[in-house]
Design an enzyme around this catalytic site. Sequence first.
Site, PDB file in Angstrom:
ATOM      1  N   GLN A   1      -4.689  -8.814  -0.729  1.00 41.88           N
ATOM      2  CA  GLN A   1      -6.014  -8.953  -1.351  1.00 41.88           C
ATOM      3  C   GLN A   1      -6.900  -7.765  -0.988  1.00 41.88           C
ATOM      4  O   GLN A   1      -6.917  -7.325   0.158  1.00 41.88           O
ATOM      5  CB  GLN A   1      -6.691 -10.244  -0.899  1.00 41.88           C
TER       6      GLN A   1
ATOM      7  N   CYS B   1     -16.914   4.910 -15.762  1.00 42.87           N
ATOM      8  CA  CYS B   1     -15.644   4.891 -15.042  1.00 42.87           C
ATOM      9  C   CYS B   1     -14.826   3.640 -15.340  1.00 42.87           C
ATOM     10  O   CYS B   1     -13.617   3.633 -15.135  1.00 42.87           O
ATOM     11  CB  CYS B   1     -15.875   5.041 -13.553  1.00 42.87           C
TER      12      CYS B   1
ATOM     13  N   CYS C   1      -6.459 -15.707 -10.120  1.00 44.25           N
ATOM     14  CA  CYS C   1      -7.377 -14.601 -10.403  1.00 44.25           C
ATOM     15  C   CYS C   1      -7.685 -14.527 -11.890  1.00 44.25           C
ATOM     16  O   CYS C   1      -8.273 -13.552 -12.344  1.00 44.25           O
ATOM     17  CB  CYS C   1      -6.807 -13.288  -9.887  1.00 44.25           C
TER      18      CYS C   1
HETATM   19  N1  SAH Z   1      -0.222 -15.073  -2.102  1.00 43.12           N
HETATM   20  C1  SAH Z   1      -0.196 -13.655  -1.872  1.00 43.12           C
HETATM   21  C2  SAH Z   1       0.140 -12.832  -3.110  1.00 43.12           C
HETATM   22  C3  SAH Z   1      -0.578 -13.209  -4.381  1.00 43.12           C
HETATM   23  S1  SAH Z   1      -0.438 -12.035  -5.704  1.00 43.12           S
HETATM   24  C4  SAH Z   1      -1.503 -13.206  -1.263  1.00 43.12           C
HETATM   25  O1  SAH Z   1      -2.488 -13.929  -1.311  1.00 43.12           O
HETATM   26  O2  SAH Z   1      -1.550 -12.111  -0.707  1.00 43.12           O
HETATM   27  C5  SAH Z   1       0.856 -12.656  -6.656  1.00 43.12           C
HETATM   28  C6  SAH Z   1       2.233 -12.354  -6.087  1.00 43.12           C
HETATM   29  O3  SAH Z   1       3.183 -12.917  -7.009  1.00 43.12           O
HETATM   30  C7  SAH Z   1       2.570 -10.873  -5.975  1.00 43.12           C
HETATM   31  O4  SAH Z   1       3.013 -10.622  -4.666  1.00 43.12           O
HETATM   32  C8  SAH Z   1       3.693 -10.668  -6.986  1.00 43.12           C
HETATM   33  O5  SAH Z   1       4.644  -9.723  -6.578  1.00 43.12           O
HETATM   34  C9  SAH Z   1       4.305 -12.048  -7.060  1.00 43.12           C
HETATM   35  N2  SAH Z   1       5.003 -12.383  -8.297  1.00 43.12           N
HETATM   36  C10 SAH Z   1       4.730 -11.973  -9.562  1.00 43.12           C
HETATM   37  N3  SAH Z   1       5.558 -12.564 -10.431  1.00 43.12           N
HETATM   38  C11 SAH Z   1       6.365 -13.381  -9.734  1.00 43.12           C
HETATM   39  C12 SAH Z   1       7.418 -14.265 -10.095  1.00 43.12           C
HETATM   40  N4  SAH Z   1       7.790 -14.423 -11.337  1.00 43.12           N
HETATM   41  N5  SAH Z   1       8.020 -14.960  -9.108  1.00 43.12           N
HETATM   42  C13 SAH Z   1       7.639 -14.822  -7.801  1.00 43.12           C
HETATM   43  N6  SAH Z   1       6.648 -13.994  -7.419  1.00 43.12           N
HETATM   44  C14 SAH Z   1       6.028 -13.281  -8.357  1.00 43.12           C
END
Ligand code: SAH
Length: 444
Positions: free
Chosen positions: A274, A69, A399
């Site tokens: 998350q 998968c 990540c």
């Molecule tokens: N800190 C949050 C989200 C982390 S994931 C948490 O822990 O839940 C990364 C986030 O970055 C996502 O919400 C995505 O939409 C945003 N993102 C991606 N590229 C971006 C950019 N260029 N500028 C601002 N935000 C961005």
Amino acid sequence: MKIQSISSEGSGVARFDGQAVFVANTAVGDDIIAHIIKAKPKYAVGIIKKIIKPSKDRIECDCGVFPRCGGCAYRHISYESELEEKKRRVQDAFDRIGKLNIGIDETVGAEKTDRYRNKAQYPVGLSQNGDLVIGFYSPRSHRICDGTDCRLQPEEFGSLLRRIKMWVLTSRVSIYDEQSGKGLLRHIYIRKAEATGEIMVCLVVTSAGVPNRERLVEGLLEENKNIKTVLLNVNAKKTNTVLGDECVCLYGDGYITDVLCGKKIRISPLSFYQVNRSQAQKLYEKARKYADLTGSETLLDLYCGAGTIGLSMSDGVRRLIGVEVVPQAIEDAKINAELNGVKNVRFICDDAKGAAKTLLQEGISPDVIVLDPPRKGCDREVVETVAGMKPERVVYVSCDPATLARDCAVFSQLGYEVKKAAVFDLFPRTVHVETVVLLSRADI
Ligand code: SAH
């Protein structure tokens, strides 16, 4: 040949005639005979033909669809050795990509290594003989491996999938075909708020003209009383991106509410959240420790999603600013601030680069900046602007160890020192891993 290490994609690596040979689903210490399926000038790819002597890390695999998968990478080794491997991978990125001399202070494994996810996106398709298949894409392919019970997902997702399958068949819903771009149903997307039990079901379709909507909703509600909302997400584009920009709500309010680090968090389909709540809480607690707040700080939460990290720290700061590029996530973030009575906050919907520059021009100088970018990491300009704001501390949640190490190296050229790093396993059995790093301004 003997497997000596594991690659960042989770494949075992052996050496043969001085060349690296990647063999999936092996473990360090395996002595194997491999069948070479690809030979390139610099490396080769093989598959296991015979295991002569198994590694001591091996365990009996407990899943019927692994490794077909493509979701898990480590179901065949013990969780202990998986954690070791993840730690080694982060260390390796710091050493080799960042050329940074950093020790990892802690590796935080998960208590729950099965059924820890709160989100699944199942591709829907037709098999060669025309049967409906719902499951996961096989590794490096768009072939769907049929399987409605994934060991990483809550058990109830499987019964919801079976209900949807019934509705698809009885309502003669057409299935999207990637080649021709024709057909209606592309993906089934389910989310669960662990603390409240609330469930969101979202069907990704090429058009909102879906037959028998009422029957779909009724069936889902009959199946599970925790269904809080049912939506359609319209994605008509010929693309690999799962979700489109538009959602149509069929039942409920279009969102579910979870509790994370003591804060109510509203989550709508397009907002990042998350997937492993209990490990995310530990990660954010560590981020808070690294932020070392006294109550007088201005905190900038870049890439804030629905506001989760910033809000979890909001009672420890004077002022919070969150930046996020997805409009629906910023809407959620604003409501999440309200839901939790957080007033000292401003959310900006913009690209991190643009927003950081605007804030710098406005003369805002945060004391602490939290960065939590997607896998590709921060643009160099973001790192430069962040360093230009001269925060005392930067807490970088990542990540992807490789882009983290690359960005930390830029920070270190710009006068920041990596003080601490901790590895958190939010994704047991898969190849993914989170890291949180504390960077401090070297001149203070
Ligand atoms: N800190 C949050 C989200 C982390 S994931 C948490 O822990 O839940 C990364 C986030 O970055 C996502 O919400 C995505 O939409 C945003 N993102 C991606 N590229 C971006 C950019 N260029 N500028 C601002 N935000 C961005």
